[in-house]
Design a protein around this motif. Structure first.
Motif, mmCIF file in Angstrom:
data_model
loop_
_atom_site.group_PDB
_atom_site.id
_atom_site.type_symbol
_atom_site.label_atom_id
_atom_site.label_comp_id
_atom_site.label_asym_id
_atom_site.label_seq_id
_atom_site.Cartn_x
_atom_site.Cartn_y
_atom_site.Cartn_z
ATOM 1 N N PRO A 88 0.931 -1.275 -0.028
ATOM 2 C CA PRO A 88 0.070 0.036 0.061
ATOM 3 C C PRO A 88 0.918 1.393 0.063
ATOM 4 C CG PRO A 88 -0.634 -1.578 1.660
ATOM 5 C CD PRO A 88 0.620 -2.120 1.188
ATOM 6 N N VAL A 89 0.368 2.158 -0.839
ATOM 7 C CA VAL A 89 1.163 3.474 -0.908
ATOM 8 C C VAL A 89 0.034 4.712 -0.513
ATOM 9 C CG1 VAL A 89 2.447 5.153 -2.210
ATOM 10 C CG2 VAL A 89 2.408 2.746 -2.850
ATOM 11 N N VAL A 90 0.504 5.419 0.493
ATOM 12 C CA VAL A 90 -0.441 6.549 1.038
ATOM 13 C C VAL A 90 0.372 7.918 0.670
ATOM 14 C CG1 VAL A 90 -1.370 7.271 3.241
ATOM 15 C CG2 VAL A 90 -0.992 4.926 3.058
ATOM 16 N N GLY A 107 -2.355 8.032 -7.926
ATOM 17 C CA GLY A 107 -1.786 7.068 -8.031
ATOM 18 C C GLY A 107 -1.634 6.162 -6.886
ATOM 19 N N CYS A 108 -1.637 6.869 -5.675
ATOM 20 C CA CYS A 108 -1.417 6.229 -4.354
ATOM 21 C C CYS A 108 -2.705 5.372 -4.302
ATOM 22 C CB CYS A 108 -1.141 7.015 -3.264
ATOM 23 S SG CYS A 108 0.607 7.863 -3.777
ATOM 24 N N HIS A 109 -2.477 4.573 -3.318
ATOM 25 C CA HIS A 109 -3.781 3.854 -2.811
ATOM 26 C C HIS A 109 -4.846 4.479 -1.768
ATOM 27 C CE1 HIS A 109 -0.675 0.758 -4.190
ATOM 28 N NE2 HIS A 109 -1.638 0.598 -4.905
ATOM 29 N N LEU A 141 -13.122 8.376 -9.683
ATOM 30 C CA LEU A 141 -12.846 8.493 -8.222
ATOM 31 C C LEU A 141 -13.952 9.379 -7.573
ATOM 32 C CD1 LEU A 141 -11.464 7.757 -5.764
ATOM 33 C CD2 LEU A 141 -10.213 10.093 -5.768
ATOM 34 N N ILE A 142 -14.306 10.621 -8.339
ATOM 35 C CA ILE A 142 -15.473 11.429 -7.659
ATOM 36 C C ILE A 142 -16.597 11.704 -8.741
ATOM 37 C CG2 ILE A 142 -13.488 12.754 -6.393
ATOM 38 C CD1 ILE A 142 -13.763 14.888 -8.311
ATOM 39 N N GLY A 143 -16.437 11.034 -9.770
ATOM 40 C CA GLY A 143 -17.743 11.263 -10.624
ATOM 41 C C GLY A 143 -17.479 12.313 -11.628
ATOM 42 N N VAL A 144 -18.196 12.004 -12.684
ATOM 43 C CA VAL A 144 -18.026 12.945 -13.974
ATOM 44 C C VAL A 144 -18.555 14.384 -13.614
ATOM 45 C CG1 VAL A 144 -18.777 13.386 -16.528
ATOM 46 C CG2 VAL A 144 -18.117 11.072 -15.543
ATOM 47 N N ARG A 195 -8.170 -0.531 -4.335
ATOM 48 C CA ARG A 195 -7.815 0.875 -4.340
ATOM 49 C C ARG A 195 -7.170 1.210 -5.545
ATOM 50 N NH1 ARG A 195 -10.118 2.788 -0.128
ATOM 51 N NH2 ARG A 195 -8.810 4.554 -0.916
ATOM 52 N N ARG A 196 -6.980 0.517 -6.531
ATOM 53 C CA ARG A 196 -6.276 1.092 -7.932
ATOM 54 C C ARG A 196 -7.530 1.628 -8.593
ATOM 55 N NH1 ARG A 196 -3.634 -4.280 -7.133
ATOM 56 N NH2 ARG A 196 -1.712 -3.595 -6.160
ATOM 57 N N ILE A 197 -7.427 3.083 -8.576
ATOM 58 C CA ILE A 197 -8.354 4.006 -9.190
ATOM 59 C C ILE A 197 -8.645 3.489 -10.780
ATOM 60 C CG2 ILE A 197 -9.336 6.422 -9.713
ATOM 61 C CD1 ILE A 197 -7.821 6.978 -7.160
ATOM 62 N N SER A 198 -7.640 3.213 -11.420
ATOM 63 C CA SER A 198 -7.759 2.874 -12.836
ATOM 64 C C SER A 198 -8.531 1.755 -13.187
ATOM 65 C CB SER A 198 -6.322 3.024 -13.474
ATOM 66 O OG SER A 198 -5.947 1.725 -13.148
ATOM 67 N N THR A 199 -8.681 1.071 -12.040
ATOM 68 C CA THR A 199 -9.709 -0.351 -12.384
ATOM 69 C C THR A 199 -11.122 0.022 -11.969
ATOM 70 O OG1 THR A 199 -9.254 -1.054 -10.238
ATOM 71 C CG2 THR A 199 -7.756 -1.773 -11.711
ATOM 72 N N HIS A 200 -11.448 1.164 -11.438
ATOM 73 C CA HIS A 200 -12.665 1.569 -11.198
ATOM 74 C C HIS A 200 -13.734 1.725 -12.452
ATOM 75 C CE1 HIS A 200 -11.988 3.115 -6.884
ATOM 76 N NE2 HIS A 200 -11.132 2.065 -7.061
ATOM 77 N N PRO A 201 -14.762 1.488 -12.351
ATOM 78 C CA PRO A 201 -15.672 1.933 -13.731
ATOM 79 C C PRO A 201 -15.875 3.544 -13.257
ATOM 80 C CG PRO A 201 -16.941 1.077 -11.766
ATOM 81 C CD PRO A 201 -15.803 0.799 -11.477
ATOM 82 N N CYS A 202 -15.954 4.177 -14.331
ATOM 83 C CA CYS A 202 -16.398 5.720 -14.444
ATOM 84 C C CYS A 202 -17.712 5.922 -13.825
ATOM 85 C CB CYS A 202 -16.152 6.261 -15.696
ATOM 86 S SG CYS A 202 -15.902 8.172 -15.697
ATOM 87 N N LEU A 203 -17.891 6.674 -12.623
ATOM 88 C CA LEU A 203 -19.044 7.197 -12.298
ATOM 89 C C LEU A 203 -19.796 8.371 -13.170
ATOM 90 C CD1 LEU A 203 -17.712 7.510 -8.546
ATOM 91 C CD2 LEU A 203 -19.005 5.610 -9.423
#
Ligand SMILES: CCC/C=C/C(=O)SCCNC(=O)CCNC(=O)[C@H](O)C(C)(C)COP(=O)([O-])OP(=O)([O-])OC[C@H]1O[C@@H](n2cnc3c(N)ncnc32)[C@H](O)[C@@H]1OP(=O)([O-])[O-]
Length: 719
Positions: A88-90, A107-109, A141-144, A195-203
Motif C-alpha cells: 500500500p502507498v499512502v 496513483g497512490c492507494h 474517483l469522484i464522478g463525472v 484501491r487502484r482507481i484506474s480499475t474502477h468503472p467511471c461514475l
C-alpha cells in the motif's frame, strides 16, 4: 530529488525535495522511481508513505521544464508503477497537491490530507490538461460532474471539499505525515485491488450525454478561443465512454496537441510573468528585495463613489480597519448601504461573517488623523484632488502614506501639495475595485522605495496583482488604451461599423469589443477628460478643421454622441441601442449607421471595405507600439508588467499572453512592417509611427521576449 527513510520499522517514507514547491522535476521523478523500487524490494517494509518536504506535498510538473527537451523518467509510467505496487502507498498531503502532484496522489492507494491543504488540477490554466492520468482517474474517483468542474476550471479545493468529493480518504489537524504513517501501518495487509482507481468503472450520471453537451457549450462560450478547456472536456468524455487504456490513449493525443500549442506557451509565459511583477524595480535602482514595506494597520478611503466603495470593501474584507470618508450626507448614506450590501453578499458567498465592523464612516476629513495610509478616491479632477492632498497633509500623522486612486493624473503634482512628497504614490484600482485583480502602483519622481514597497504589499494583502509603474499620463494601462480607442474611431470614419470592430476584437478573445466596453463604462467619462484637455468642442473661430486637433488627426465621433446625451448603457443609447437605460443587451442601432453615413458625407470621407485583418492590426499594433514606447521611457520595467496589466485590467485574453507577448508571437518584424504601412497611409496619426525600441529590437534580430530587457537597457542608456 527525493529522500528515503524507514519509519516505525515497517514504513518506507519517500520525501520529495525540490524547493520551493517540490515540483516533479526530472531529478524528483528519478528519485521517486528509484525509491519506490527500494521500498518494494525491502522485505521489512510493508507499506509506503509519499510526502513533500517543508509542509508542501507537490506543486505539480516542473513548469520550467516544459520549454526545453524533457528528460528523466516520464510521469505516466511512474504513477502506474505506484498504483500497481504490491504494498500500500499512502499520499500524505500537506500544503498543496496540484496538477501532476495530485495525479501522483491519485496513483497512490490512499490519500490523507491536512485540513489546511488545497488540491486541484490547474493544468487548464497553463494551456494543458491533467495528462498524467488525472483526466481518467479523477472522474473514476469522484464522478463525472465534479471532475468536469475541477478539470475545466482548474480551481483549487479545500481539504474539506476534497473529503466531501471522496477525493481524499481522511483529513487531519495533526502532523499529516505521522497520521499517514500510522494509517499505512494499519492498512499494510489489506488487499489493494479495490484501491487502484484506474480499475474502477467511471461514475456517470444517467444523462451523461446531455451533461457533456451542456458543459461543452458552456466551456466554448466562456473559453474565448482557448483550446485547453475544450480538450479537458474531451478527455473526461473519453474517461466516461472508453475503457481505461483507450481513455489514456485519448488523453495522450489531446495532451500532445496542447503541449506544443502557442496557447500553452503563452499561458506558461503568463504564469511566470505574474510572479515576475512582484520583483519590481524603479529606475533609481530601488528594488523589491532591498526595500522594506512598513506595516499598515489602519487605512482610510476618501470619497465613496463607485471606486471608493469597492476599495473600502476590498480593505475591510482583507481585515483592515478602514475609515471611510464622504463629505456629502446623502452620498454617505447611500455608500454605507451599498458597502454593507457588498460585504454581506461577499461574506455569504465565502461562508464567513461580513466585515461590517471593520469600517468607521465619517463626513469629516479630520477623522483620518491617526491612520497609516490613505487612499483618495474623489472625482478625477486635478484641482479637487490637490485640495484633498493639502488637507490630508495637514491632518494626517507625518508618517502616513498618501495614495491617489487617479486613473491617469500626475502623481507628482499631488505629491507637491504635501509635507512629505516621498510618501505619496498612486494606487490605481480597476472597477469594480473589490473584484478586479489589478492594481497599478504609481511612483512619481519623489516617491520613496518605502512608499512603493508598502503600497505593493498592501495590494498583495488585499488579493491584488500589483504592478509598479512610472508616472505619466494614463500610466501604463490607460496610456496604451488611447491609441487603441483612437484607431477604433478612425475605422468607423473610414467605413467600419461598431458591430464589426467589436466582433473582430471579441473573436480575438476580448470579453467585450471596444464599443460595447465604452457603452458599459460610459462615454461621458472620456468626454469629460477631453473637454478638460481642450480636445472636445474646439472653438470654430480658431479655424481648426474638426478632424484635426492639436496638430494630429482627431475623431470627434464620441463627443458628438455625448452631445446628443448618448452616454452608453446607462442612457439606453450609445454606440448601440438598449431596450431601456441600464439594460445590458446591445443591439445594432440604425440611427447610428445613418449618423455615420451623414458624418462621412459631411467630411467627404468615402467609406471603404475594411477587413478583419485591418481592424486587428490597427487596433492592436498601435497599442503595442505604445507599449514599446512605455518600455523605452522606463514607465514599465519589462514586457511582463505590461502583459499582466492588460490581462488583469483590460480583459486581454490570457491564452494570448498579453500584448507584448502577442507581438513576439506575431513576429516583431511583421509588427514593424505593418505599422510602417499604416503610418504611411495615415501620416497624421503619430501613434502609428513605429517607435525606436521596436526598430532596435528588430535590428537586434528580434530576440525572445525574455531577452528584451537587455536591449531596453541599452536603448535607455543611449537616451
Ligand atoms: C505533464 C503532465 C501533466 C501535469 C502537468 C502539471 O502538473 S502542470 C503544473 C500544475 N501545477 C500548477 O499549476 C501549480 C502552479 N503553482 C501555483 O499555483 C503556485 O505557485 C502555488 C499555489 C504552488 C504556490 O503559490 P505561492 O503564492 O505560495 O508562491 P508562488 O506562486 O510565488 O510560487 C513560488 C515559486 O515557485 C515556483 N513554482 C510554483 N509552481 C511551480 C511549478 N509547478 N513548476 C515550477 N515552478 C513553480 C514559482 O515560479 C515561484 O518561483 P519564483 O518566482 O520564486 O522563482
Amino acid at each position: 530529488m527525493a529522500q528515503y527513510t524507514r519509519v516505525s520499522g515497517s514504513v518506507g517514507l519517500i520525501t520529495l525535495q525540490s524547493p520551493p514547491v517540490n515540483a516533479l522535476s526530472a531529478a524528483v521523478r528519478q528519485g521517486i522511481v528509484d525509491l519506490m523500487q527500494r521500498a518494494l524490494s525491502e522485505p521489512e517494509v510493508k507499506s509506503v508513505v509519499i510526502c513533500g518536504q517543508n509542509g508542501i506535498f507537490c506543486g505539480g510538473a516542473d513548469i520550467k521544464e516544459f520549454g526545453g527537451q524533457m528528460s528523466g523518467p516520464p510521469l505516466i509510467p511512474m504513477i502506474h508503477a505506484i498504483e500497481a505496487a504490491s504494498k500500500p502507498v499512502v499520499a500524505a498531503i500537506e500544503g498543496i497537491a496540484l496538477g501532476g502532484g495530485l495525479e501522483l496522489a491519485l496513483g497512490c492507494h490512499y490519500r490523507i490530507a491536512h485540513s489546511k491543504a488545497r488540491v486541484g488540477l490547474p493544468e487548464v490554466t497553463l494551456g494543458l490538461l491533467p495528462g498524467a492520468g488525472g483526466s481518467q482517474r479523477l472522474p473514476r474517483l469522484i464522478g463525472v460532474p465534479a471532475a468536469l468542474d475541477l478539470i475545466t476550471t482548474g480551481r483549487h479545493v479545500t481539504a474539506a471539499e476534497a473529503l466531501k468529493f471522496g477525493l481524499v480518504d481522511q483529513i487531519t489537524d495533526h502532523n499529516t505525515v505521522n497520521v499517514a504513517v500510522k494509517f499505512a501501518q494499519r492498512v499494510a495487509d489489506q488487499p489493494l485491488d479495490a484501491r487502484r482507481i484506474s480499475t474502477h468503472p467511471c461514475l456517470c450520471p444517467s444523462d451523461v450525454a446531455v451533461l457533456f453537451e451542456e458543459v461543452m457549450q458552456r466551456v466554448r462560450r466562456t473559453a474565448r478561443g482557448a483550446i485547453a478547456p475544450i480538450a479537458c472536456v474531451q478527455a473526461v468524455r473519453a474517461a466516461a465512454t472508453l475503457p481505461y487504456n483507450q481513455g489514456m490513449e485519448r488523453e495522450r493525443e489531446l495532451m500532445a496537441t496542447l503541449f506544443t500549442s502557442g496557447q500553452a506557451r503563452a499561458l506558461q509565459y503568463f504564469f511566470f510573468a505574474q510572479r515576475a511583477v512582484g520583483r519590481w524595480s524603479m529606475p533609481s535602482g530601488a528594488r523589491w528585495d532591498t526595500s522594506k514595506p512598513r506595516p499598515v494597520h489602519k487605512a482610510a478611503v476618501i470619497g465613496l463613489g463607485t471606486m471608493g466603495r469597492g476599495i473600502t470593501v476590498a480593505l475591510a474584507q482583507a481585515g483592515f480597519s478602514v475609515v471611510a470618508v464622504e463629505t456629502q450626507e446623502k452620498q454617505l448614506m447611500e455608500a454605507k448601504q451599498a458597502i454593507s450590501g457588498m460585504l454581506e453578499r461577499g461574506a455569504k458567498r465565502r461562508g464567513v461573517a461580513p466585515a461590517l465592523d471593520k469600517i468607521n464612516y465619517g463626513r469629516n476629513i479630520q477623522s483620518v488623523a491617526d491612520v497609516d495610509l490613505v487612499i483618495e478616491a474623489v472625482f478625477e479632477d486635478m484641482a479637487l484632488k490637490k485640495k484633498v492632498f493639502q488637507q490630508l497633509s495637514a491632518v494626517c500623522k507625518p508618517s502616513t502614506f498618501l495614495c491617489s486612486n487617479t486613473s491617469g493624473l500626475d502623481i507628482d503634482q499631488l505629491a507637491c501639495q504635501t509635507r512629505n512628497p516621498e510618501l505619496v504614490v498612486g494606487m490605481h484600482f480597476f472597477a469594480p475595485a473589490h473584484v478586479m485583480k489589478l492594481l497599478e502602483v504609481v511612483y512619481g519622481p519623489k516617491s520613496s522605495p518605502l512608499a512603493v514597497a508598502t503600497a505593493m504589499q498592501l495590494g498583495k494583502k488585499i488579493g491584488k496583482v500589483s504592478v509598479a509603474v512610472g508616472n505619466c499620463r494614463g500610466f501604463v494601462g490607460n496610456r496604451m488604451l488611447k491609441p487603441y480607442l483612437e484607431q477604433a474611431l478612425f475605422l468607423l470614419e473610414e467605413g467600419a461599423t461598431p458591430e464589426f470592430v467589436d466582433q473582430v476584437l471579441e473573436e480575438f478573445g476580448f470579453a467585450m469589443g471596444v464599443f460595447r466596453m465604452s457603452d458599459l463604462s460610459g462615454l461621458d467619462v472620456g468626454w469629460k477628460v477631453r473637454l478638460a484637455d481642450g480636445l472636445a468642442m474646439p472653438d470654430p473661430t480658431m479655424g481648426q478643421p474638426t478632424r484635426l486637433r492639436q496638430g494630429r488627426r482627431y475623431s470627434p465621433l464620441g463627443d458628438l454622441l455625448c452631445e446628443q446625451g448618448r452616454f452608453g448603457q446607462k442612457t439606453g443609447r450609445g454606440w448601440y441601442q438598449y431596450d431601456k437605460p441600464g439594460s445590458q443587451v446591445a443591439k445594432p442601432d440604425p440611427w447610428l449607421h445613418s449618423f455615420l453615413d451623414e458624418y462621412r458625407a459631411r467630411h467627404a470621407l468615402v467609406a471603404h471595405r475594411i477587413d478583419h485583418q485591418e481592424v486587428l492590426e490597427r487596433c492592436l499594433y498601435s497599442m503595442i507600439n505604445e507599449g514599446f514606447r512605455i518600455l523605452e521611457d522606463g514607465i514599465a520595467a519589462g514586457p511582463e508588467d505590461i502583459d499582466v496589466i492588460y490581462v488583469f485590467g483590460y480583459s486581454w485574453p490570457r491564452h494570448r499572453g498579453g500584448p507584448m507577448f502577442y507581438a513576439a508571437t506575431v513576429g516583431l518584424n511583421k509588427v514593424l512592417e505593418r505599422l510602417e504601412h499604416y503610418y504611411q497611409a495615415h501620416p497624421d496619426v503619430p501613434s502609428l509611427q513605429p517607435c525606436h525600441l521596436l526598430r532596435k529590437l528588430v535590428a537586434s534580430g528580434s530576440p525572445p521576449i525574455q531577452k528584451w530587457r537587455e536591449v531596453i537597457k541599452k536603448v535607455r542608456s543611449q537616451l
